[in-house]
Write an enzyme that holds these catalytic residues in place. Structure first.
Site, PDB file in Angstrom:
ATOM      1  N   ASP A   1       0.844  -1.198   0.000  1.00 28.61           N
ATOM      2  CA  ASP A   1       0.000   0.000   0.000  1.00 28.61           C
ATOM      3  C   ASP A   1       0.882   1.251   0.000  1.00 28.61           C
ATOM      4  OD1 ASP A   1      -3.253   0.157   0.985  1.00 28.61           O
ATOM      5  OD2 ASP A   1      -2.113   2.048   0.939  1.00 28.61           O
TER       6      ASP A   1
ATOM      7  N   ASP B   1       3.860   1.961  -4.582  1.00 25.18           N
ATOM      8  CA  ASP B   1       2.813   2.284  -5.559  1.00 25.18           C
ATOM      9  C   ASP B   1       2.802   1.162  -6.598  1.00 25.18           C
ATOM     10  OD1 ASP B   1       1.421   3.143  -7.782  1.00 25.18           O
ATOM     11  OD2 ASP B   1       2.439   5.089  -7.942  1.00 25.18           O
ATOM     12  N   VAL B   2       1.728   0.372  -6.600  1.00 25.55           N
ATOM     13  CA  VAL B   2       1.710  -0.836  -7.426  1.00 25.55           C
ATOM     14  C   VAL B   2       1.608  -0.563  -8.928  1.00 25.55           C
ATOM     15  CG1 VAL B   2       0.872  -2.385  -5.622  1.00 25.55           C
ATOM     16  CG2 VAL B   2      -0.784  -1.152  -7.050  1.00 25.55           C
TER      17      VAL B   2
ATOM     18  N   ASN C   1      -6.254  -5.005  -5.865  1.00 26.14           N
ATOM     19  CA  ASN C   1      -7.355  -4.189  -5.351  1.00 26.14           C
ATOM     20  C   ASN C   1      -7.040  -2.696  -5.294  1.00 26.14           C
ATOM     21  OD1 ASN C   1      -9.614  -3.646  -3.117  1.00 26.14           O
ATOM     22  ND2 ASN C   1      -7.660  -3.030  -2.222  1.00 26.14           N
TER      23      ASN C   1
ATOM     24  N   TYR D   1     -12.491   5.917 -14.986  1.00 25.08           N
ATOM     25  CA  TYR D   1     -12.847   4.831 -14.052  1.00 25.08           C
ATOM     26  C   TYR D   1     -13.652   3.743 -14.760  1.00 25.08           C
ATOM     27  CZ  TYR D   1     -14.013   2.688  -9.539  1.00 25.08           C
ATOM     28  OH  TYR D   1     -14.138   1.822  -8.475  1.00 25.08           O
TER      29      TYR D   1
ATOM     30  N   LYS E   1     -12.283   0.011 -15.285  1.00 19.03           N
ATOM     31  CA  LYS E   1     -12.898  -1.138 -14.622  1.00 19.03           C
ATOM     32  C   LYS E   1     -13.459  -2.139 -15.640  1.00 19.03           C
ATOM     33  CE  LYS E   1     -12.096  -0.281 -10.272  1.00 19.03           C
ATOM     34  NZ  LYS E   1     -11.076  -1.099  -9.568  1.00 19.03           N
TER      35      LYS E   1
ATOM     36  N   THR F   1     -16.634   1.947   3.169  1.00 16.23           N
ATOM     37  CA  THR F   1     -15.325   1.697   3.775  1.00 16.23           C
ATOM     38  C   THR F   1     -15.072   2.750   4.856  1.00 16.23           C
ATOM     39  OG1 THR F   1     -14.342   3.166   2.164  1.00 16.23           O
ATOM     40  CG2 THR F   1     -14.458   0.835   1.564  1.00 16.23           C
TER      41      THR F   1
HETATM   42  N1  LIG Z   1     -15.813   1.175  -2.081  1.00 16.18           N
HETATM   43  C1  LIG Z   1     -16.604   0.995  -3.124  1.00 16.18           C
HETATM   44  O1  LIG Z   1     -17.782   1.379  -3.113  1.00 16.18           O
HETATM   45  C2  LIG Z   1     -16.097   0.278  -4.360  1.00 16.18           C
HETATM   46  C3  LIG Z   1     -17.031  -0.112  -5.309  1.00 16.18           C
HETATM   47  C4  LIG Z   1     -16.608  -0.789  -6.439  1.00 16.18           C
HETATM   48  C5  LIG Z   1     -15.267  -1.079  -6.611  1.00 16.18           C
HETATM   49  N2  LIG Z   1     -14.368  -0.675  -5.691  1.00 16.18           N
HETATM   50  C6  LIG Z   1     -12.956  -1.004  -5.937  1.00 16.18           C
HETATM   51  O2  LIG Z   1     -12.453  -1.735  -4.843  1.00 16.18           O
HETATM   52  C7  LIG Z   1     -11.081  -1.415  -4.639  1.00 16.18           C
HETATM   53  C8  LIG Z   1     -10.862  -0.928  -3.233  1.00 16.18           C
HETATM   54  O3  LIG Z   1     -11.664   0.227  -3.025  1.00 16.18           O
HETATM   55  P1  LIG Z   1     -11.913   0.841  -1.594  1.00 16.18           P
HETATM   56  O4  LIG Z   1     -13.201   1.544  -1.641  1.00 16.18           O
HETATM   57  O5  LIG Z   1     -11.652  -0.177  -0.560  1.00 16.18           O
HETATM   58  O6  LIG Z   1     -10.768   1.961  -1.571  1.00 16.18           O
HETATM   59  P2  LIG Z   1     -10.030   2.647  -0.326  1.00 16.18           P
HETATM   60  O7  LIG Z   1      -9.637   4.001  -0.778  1.00 16.18           O
HETATM   61  O8  LIG Z   1     -10.811   2.486   0.918  1.00 16.18           O
HETATM   62  O9  LIG Z   1      -8.730   1.740  -0.206  1.00 16.18           O
HETATM   63  C9  LIG Z   1      -7.833   1.650  -1.277  1.00 16.18           C
HETATM   64  C10 LIG Z   1      -6.475   1.293  -0.735  1.00 16.18           C
HETATM   65  O10 LIG Z   1      -5.553   1.314  -1.837  1.00 16.18           O
HETATM   66  C11 LIG Z   1      -4.403   2.068  -1.479  1.00 16.18           C
HETATM   67  N3  LIG Z   1      -3.776   2.614  -2.681  1.00 16.18           N
HETATM   68  C12 LIG Z   1      -4.197   3.665  -3.436  1.00 16.18           C
HETATM   69  N4  LIG Z   1      -3.376   3.858  -4.469  1.00 16.18           N
HETATM   70  C13 LIG Z   1      -2.405   2.911  -4.376  1.00 16.18           C
HETATM   71  C14 LIG Z   1      -1.255   2.581  -5.153  1.00 16.18           C
HETATM   72  N5  LIG Z   1      -0.949   3.295  -6.248  1.00 16.18           N
HETATM   73  N6  LIG Z   1      -0.468   1.550  -4.766  1.00 16.18           N
HETATM   74  C15 LIG Z   1      -0.767   0.848  -3.644  1.00 16.18           C
HETATM   75  N7  LIG Z   1      -1.843   1.117  -2.862  1.00 16.18           N
HETATM   76  C16 LIG Z   1      -2.646   2.115  -3.227  1.00 16.18           C
HETATM   77  C17 LIG Z   1      -4.955   3.124  -0.524  1.00 16.18           C
HETATM   78  O11 LIG Z   1      -3.936   3.691   0.277  1.00 16.18           O
HETATM   79  C18 LIG Z   1      -5.969   2.318   0.290  1.00 16.18           C
HETATM   80  O12 LIG Z   1      -5.383   1.648   1.386  1.00 16.18           O
HETATM   81  C19 LIG Z   1     -10.732  -0.399  -5.727  1.00 16.18           C
HETATM   82  O13 LIG Z   1     -10.179  -1.080  -6.837  1.00 16.18           O
HETATM   83  C20 LIG Z   1     -12.060   0.209  -6.072  1.00 16.18           C
HETATM   84  O14 LIG Z   1     -12.076   0.746  -7.355  1.00 16.18           O
HETATM   85  C21 LIG Z   1     -14.747  -0.001  -4.558  1.00 16.18           C
END
Ligand SMILES: NC(=O)c1ccc[n+]([C@@H]2O[C@H](COP(=O)([O-])OP(=O)(O)OC[C@H]3O[C@@H](n4cnc5c(N)ncnc54)[C@H](O)[C@@H]3O)[C@@H](O)[C@H]2O)c1
Length: 314
Positions: free
Chosen positions: A39, A65-66, A92, A184, A188, A219
């Site tokens: 992360d 940063d992945v 993720n 986005y 996706k 979250t």
């Molecule tokens: N929360 C939702 O409603 C939702 C809905 C559909 C899809 N998603 C997808 O699920 C995944 C997680 O979403 P979330 O809501 O838990 O997000 P979040 O922001 O709560 O958590 C994302 C995590 O990724 C980390 N991160 C961000 N950029 C990064 C990078 N370049 N390298 C490494 N780590 C990095 C952040 O620090 C954080 O810990 C994402 O791919 C998002 O698009 C989320």
């Protein structure tokens, strides 16, 4: 009793500090996997790893940063170094920026590139370095090779092990389009194509590749956002749009991911599993008619869309 379905497996969860990734890292560890959390948020990643360790699991945090090739390479090396093997990758990580909103006319080329780097390229890089490490890991502890029948075999021998798992995070936004969300939504949707391609390419190696399409998941960041909005009817409107009459929590997604990582799911590959309380299966015209009365009764209703943070303005 906890059913430890993943004992001894080595796992990477990108974006595993918070949100869906945070819950997934905890869930996989509860199921017996050893988890590398990767992360950009160093403190939060360390805190989640500590939380897992305190609960009796195994987790290590790595900052990076992945979307950077070097980080993708290093995280795989680190997982193999720490755990002796790699079986599971949950791809993720995502963090949106204000510059990501807009149509093709509006978004800047540099925003498009950085968005695609994280949404899509990071997942390709993860597999590029992760898949060879999974192959070298061989059969995982606890995997019953005797039960593997090679069902569905078309060419050559059945994979010697069928424990490799890649789970990519797509979204309902990969299935349906919101206005002015080019980066986005296209990213996706690309995750789904990439998942299906990898499923075909890596199935013969004993690795399944699936995608999850979450609906609205509240979250830690989501809770803070709804707290800022501070409008109960606004949140209720979101809930009303779900057939199950609630939005999701990170554990809903973590449970689906853990299942796809288990032996029970060894014949499931290339699917996109919506975990969205039925949001994406409804006819839109009915949702509007069903929620119309509620909106009329709550004229002061507000959501994060009113703060410029809705998907349509992302
Ligand atoms: N929360 C939702 O409603 C939702 C809905 C559909 C899809 N998603 C997808 O699920 C995944 C997680 O979403 P979330 O809501 O838990 O997000 P979040 O922001 O709560 O958590 C994302 C995590 O990724 C980390 N991160 C961000 N950029 C990064 C990078 N370049 N390298 C490494 N780590 C990095 C952040 O620090 C954080 O810990 C994402 O791919 C998002 O698009 C989320």
């Amino acid at each position: 009793m906890t059913d430890k379905r993943l004992t001894g497996r080595g796992a990477i969860v990108t974006g595993g500090a918070l949100g869906i990734g945070g819950a997934t890292a905890r869930k996989l560890a509860t199921e017996g996997a050893k988890v590398l959390i990767v992360d950009v948020e160093e403190d939060a990643a360390e805190a989640n790893a500590q939380r897992i360790t305190d609960a009796g699991g195994t987790a290590v945090a790595m900052t990076g940063d992945v979307s950077q090739e070097q980080v993708a390479k290093e995280m795989v090396e680190r997982a193999v170094h720490e755990f002796g093997r790699l079986d599971i990758m949950v791809q993720n990580a995502y963090g949106g920026g204000n510059d990501r909103a807009g149509s093709a006319v509006e978004v800047k080329p540099e925003s498009w590139r950085s968005g695609m780097d994280l949404l899509v390229t990071a997942l390709y890089l993860g597999a590029k370095y992760g898949v060879p490490a999974m192959e070298e890991s061989g059969s995982a502890p606890g995997f019953n090779t005797g039960s593997w029948t090679g069902a569905g075999l078309r060419h050559g021998d059945a994979p010697k092990m069928n424990v490799g798992r890649i789970v990519n995070l797509s979204s309902v936004h990969g299935l349906l389009q919101a206005p002015r969300s080019l980066i986005y939504e296209a990213g996706k949707a690309a995750v789904i194509g990439l998942t299906r391609q990898m499923a075909v390419d890596f199935g013969p190696l004993g690795i399944t590749v699936n995608a999850i399409a979450p609906g609205h998941i509240v979250t830690e960041r989501g809770e803070a956002m709804w707290g800022e909005v501070g409008n109960e009817p606004g949140f209720k409107l979101f809930e009303l749009q779900y057939p199950v009459r609630r939005t999701g929590v990170p554990d809903d997604i973590a449970a689906g991911i853990a299942f796809l990582c288990s032996d029970e799911a060894s014949f499931i590959t290339g699917v996109v599993l919506p975990i969205d309380g039925g949001l994406s299966i409804q006819l839109q015209e009915n949702i509007v008619m069903d929620t119309k009365d509620f909106i009329v009764e709550n004229p002061g209703l507000k959501t994060h869309f009113d703060q410029g943070r809705g998907t349509s303005r992302r």
